[in-house]
Design an enzyme around this catalytic site. Structure first.
Site, PDB file in Angstrom:
ATOM      1  N   SER A  60       0.960  -1.143  -0.077  1.00 43.11           N
ATOM      2  CA  SER A  60       0.033   0.020  -0.080  1.00 43.11           C
ATOM      3  C   SER A  60       0.947   1.062  -0.048  1.00 43.11           C
ATOM      4  CB  SER A  60      -0.810  -0.146   1.385  1.00 43.11           C
ATOM      5  OG  SER A  60      -1.636   1.135   1.218  1.00 43.11           O
TER       6      SER A  60
ATOM      7  N   LEU B  88       0.741   4.476  -0.424  1.00 39.92           N
ATOM      8  CA  LEU B  88       0.643   5.774   0.461  1.00 39.92           C
ATOM      9  C   LEU B  88       0.897   5.458   1.985  1.00 39.92           C
ATOM     10  CD1 LEU B  88      -2.095   7.707  -1.633  1.00 39.92           C
ATOM     11  CD2 LEU B  88       0.342   8.259  -1.196  1.00 39.92           C
ATOM     12  N   TYR B  89       0.423   4.168   2.420  1.00 40.95           N
ATOM     13  CA  TYR B  89       0.421   3.792   3.603  1.00 40.95           C
ATOM     14  C   TYR B  89       2.039   3.794   3.985  1.00 40.95           C
ATOM     15  CZ  TYR B  89      -0.214   1.213   8.061  1.00 40.95           C
ATOM     16  OH  TYR B  89      -0.054   1.018   9.292  1.00 40.95           O
ATOM     17  N   GLU B  90       2.637   3.179   3.335  1.00 36.05           N
ATOM     18  CA  GLU B  90       3.948   3.264   3.436  1.00 36.05           C
ATOM     19  C   GLU B  90       4.781   4.530   3.675  1.00 36.05           C
ATOM     20  OE1 GLU B  90       5.828   0.779   0.569  1.00 36.05           O
ATOM     21  OE2 GLU B  90       4.172  -0.742   0.600  1.00 36.05           O
TER      22      GLU B  90
ATOM     23  N   LYS C 167       3.547   6.653   6.947  1.00 35.13           N
ATOM     24  CA  LYS C 167       4.098   5.801   7.875  1.00 35.13           C
ATOM     25  C   LYS C 167       5.488   6.051   8.252  1.00 35.13           C
ATOM     26  CE  LYS C 167       0.662   4.256  10.404  1.00 35.13           C
ATOM     27  NZ  LYS C 167       0.463   4.485  11.910  1.00 35.13           N
TER      28      LYS C 167
END
Length: 419
Positions: free
Chosen positions: A323, A325-327, A330
């Site tokens: 994912s 954008l999650y990476e 975060k």
């Protein structure tokens, strides 16, 4: 030729062996001291002697009475040092039995113990200036550092006197506290968890409640949160809040000892402008604003010692999460937290978690309850980077990444006195 090489190798190993024996003997008597201290809180006959030590100090570590201070050393410190001295004989016996040379270095533990014994006797006799040289963890005055991770300093030991006397037993090294799970007491701590309506949020609230903490749920949901315990519903204090309004929580955060920032969003494969903005706003900028809001509640020495922030940054800091954008969001959060730690007025812990099963991640392989239990267990051992995952690479890659990034920030950014 072979004998000459062997003799040369033995001679080269001699100083290393000598140092190892000496350090091991010193470590042994430190372990004995900490175990004696722990036993003093568990066994009434010893506690009657040890309690004198707890009668001595006010909350600012000033001495209540010089007479009580001297008596405390005769009743507690001198007996403790004598026990250490007796057990310091054990390393001598081991090196003698196994014929490990050089045997004389096993006496380092005994010599080390004698410094404690003579210091305790001198303090018991009321000799001037001795306490300032030998009783460093009990000196009064403002705290200029946070509780240490590996070595006991004044803030760390203060918690044994005025946070929880059934924890923080270590005297010099924090090893025994880490092994016993007494390096951080959660009992009666006021702990708030964001993302409290999520799977991990509820699991954390449950495990913290079982650890005797006083928990508060911070959630975007208007519903009051309850915990399911022993077949019963336990309503807990619930505070509703919205992303972007973190500053409005300062009054509530002022009453909180530990803030766990656990909320987040995963847009999976989306990559449009709205998805980018939402990912960074919720996962990164909201976290930063909460950290800064919590910093404003740290106003006293007691706050520096008791207050903490735990941030769920995820193992996406170092590993793919399928994912993007999650990476990205975060990783940005993780780096900002790493930078903030350099000047933080309180302890900040990172929660580096692998895939656990939840509504956001229905294919997660770990149980959220199990993950929450590991988080609490590791926090009690004062682990500052709490890694819970099935991926062995994370345990290798994250410490390397954190060390490199932290030192890069330390070298190429300026310290702040803002806090």
């Amino acid at each position: 030729m072979g004998l000459a090489l062997r003799d040369a190798a033995l001679q080269g190993a001699y100083p290393i062996t000598a140092l190892a024996i000496a350090l091991a003997s010193v470590l042994w008597v430190e372990i004995v001291r900490d175990l004696y201290h722990t036993l003093s809180h568990l066994w009434q006959p010893l506690y009657r002697l040890h309690v004198w030590h707890h009668k001595v100090f006010r909350r600012d570590l000033s001495v209540v009475s010089d007479t009580i201070y001297r008596q405390a050393h005769w009743y507690n410190d001198v007996p403790e040092s004598l026990v250490m001295l007796v057990f310091s004989i054990l390393p001598w016996g081991i090196v003698h039995t196994w014929e490990i040379a050089p045997q004389w270095t096993a006496g380092a533990g005994s010599l080390y113990t004698l410094t404690f014994l003579f210091g305790a006797i001198a303090r018991g006799m009321g000799m001037p200036m001795v306490d300032e040289l030998t009783d460093l963890t009990h000196r009064p005055g403002e705290f200029t550092s946070l509780p240490s991770k590996w070595f006991v300093n004044r803030p760390y030991h203060w918690r044994h006197h005025f946070d929880n006397q059934d924890a923080y037993f270590s005297g010099t090294l924090t090893l025994i506290d880490k092994l016993l799970g007494t390096a951080l007491s959660l009992k009666n701590k006021r702990i708030a968890v964001t993302g409290a309506s999520g799977t991990l949020g509820r699991a954390l609230l449950t495990q913290l409640h079982l650890a005797e903490a006083k928990v508060t749920a911070l959630t975007s949901s208007p519903k009051e949160i309850s915990l399911h315990l022993s077949g019963e519903e336990l309503p807990i204090t619930t505070i509703s809040w919205e992303i972007g309004k973190e500053a409005e929580l300062i009054a509530q955060l002022d009453k909180i000892d530990i803030l766990i920032i656990n909320h987040g969003i995963n847009v999976y494969g989306e990559r449009d402008g709205d998805a980018i903005a939402k990912s960074y706003e919720i996962n990164t900028f909201s976290t930063l604003r909460l950290i800064e809001a919590f910093y404003k509640t740290i106003k006293s020495d007691r706050d520096k010692i008791r207050k903490e922030i735990w941030v769920n940054t995820s193992e996406a800091e170092v590993n793919p999460a399928l994912s993007p954008l999650y990476e990205l969001s975060k990783r940005a959060t993780g780096d900002i937290v790493t930078m903030s730690r350099l000047d933080a007025p309180c302890v900040i812990r990172k929660l580096i978690l692998g895939p656990f099963k939840s509504k956001l991640n229905p294919v997660g392989v770990m149980s959220a309850d199990w993950v929450a239990k590991q988080i609490v267990n590791l926090a009690k051992r004062d682990v500052r980077n709490i890694i819970v995952t099935i991926n062995p690479l994370t345990y290798i890659l994250f410490p390397i990444k954190e060390f490199c990034v932290a030192n890069y920030f330390r070298l190429f950014s300026n310290p702040t006195n803002k806090h």
